[in-house]
Design an enzyme around this catalytic site. Sequence first.
Site, mmCIF file in Angstrom:
data_model
loop_
_atom_site.group_PDB
_atom_site.id
_atom_site.type_symbol
_atom_site.label_atom_id
_atom_site.label_comp_id
_atom_site.label_asym_id
_atom_site.label_seq_id
_atom_site.Cartn_x
_atom_site.Cartn_y
_atom_site.Cartn_z
ATOM 1 C CG MET A 30 -17.200 79.517 -76.914
ATOM 2 S SD MET A 30 -15.965 79.425 -78.224
ATOM 3 C CE MET A 30 -14.785 80.668 -77.693
ATOM 4 C CD GLU A 35 -20.060 88.158 -61.118
ATOM 5 O OE1 GLU A 35 -21.202 88.658 -61.012
ATOM 6 O OE2 GLU A 35 -19.734 87.072 -60.578
ATOM 7 C CG HIS A 37 -19.276 83.660 -69.158
ATOM 8 N ND1 HIS A 37 -17.952 83.429 -68.832
ATOM 9 C CD2 HIS A 37 -19.324 83.713 -70.507
ATOM 10 C CE1 HIS A 37 -17.244 83.319 -69.928
ATOM 11 N NE2 HIS A 37 -18.044 83.497 -70.966
ATOM 12 C CB VAL A 176 -18.537 92.084 -65.987
ATOM 13 C CG1 VAL A 176 -18.107 91.906 -64.537
ATOM 14 C CG2 VAL A 176 -20.058 92.046 -66.097
ATOM 15 C CG MET A 184 -14.234 90.101 -65.566
ATOM 16 S SD MET A 184 -15.412 89.382 -64.398
ATOM 17 C CE MET A 184 -14.860 90.186 -62.889
ATOM 18 C CB SER A 186 -12.532 82.485 -71.129
ATOM 19 O OG SER A 186 -13.874 82.450 -70.709
#
Length: 284
Positions: A30, A35, A37, A176, A184, A186
């Site tokens: 999205m 990192e 992704h 990650v 991590m 968004s």
Amino acid sequence: MEIITEVAPMKAVARATARQGQRIGFVPTMGALHEGHLSLVRAAQQRADVVIVSVFVNPTQFGPHEDFNRYPRDLQTDIALLEREGVQYLFAPSVEAMYPAGYATYVTVEGLADRLCGRSRPGHFRGVTTVVLKLFEIVRPHVACFGQKDAQQLVIIRKMVADLNLDVEIVACPIVREPDGLAMSSRNRYLQPDERQAATILYRSLQHARQMIDSGQRQAAEITAAMRQLIQREPLARIDYIEIVNAQTLDPLTVLEGECLIALAVFVGPARLIDNLVVNVSAA
């Protein structure tokens, strides 16, 4: 990197790539890439000749009072990151391209979509499976990479692929984390500095659970109670759920044995954050 925004050209590129005998690796996202992704992109590159990444904030997986309108969008930065990684194609369709007027077809994986996050976000996984199936049909990947952070999503997508006899290999990639353990995401962008620090409580609670298991604790209720007590000491955190389930079936566990998923969702400030830990446990 070629950027494609319409369904028909993306299908044409994907079909031509396959006809040339090249393996297609796919990473659906999205956007607001980080990192985590990019680790999926690298995993796809190891398994395929051509990598296609999608960036699409999917409205059907957001509830009416959720954060669809304010979900972070930064396509230009995403493009720069993907170009740096050597991605060949970016598929960035509009909502209208994916859900044209009159759209009325949805995909539901019964028995899995209403647990864990599905209880708090009714209809969420119907939106996820619908858009993933549409993307699979458009891109026709040989392999698709997903992050273990979204553990329930991973189980549901694997079930959909098996039930619908889809010719795509699903690869799960490790979570990650930031140096302090925060997974991590968004949505971490929503956090103010004090909230960002408070958010580490998710990882710390999972580490506490691991320590209890390593010390011989096998009672799920004891472990989740200890995690809850630890998180409740953080004033900026509000628990949505903490559960221990079978990692394959998502069935709740009373006693830990086999492959177990310890999953939690916690609100910190405006962000609803998820994290999990998979542990293989021998009987006490």
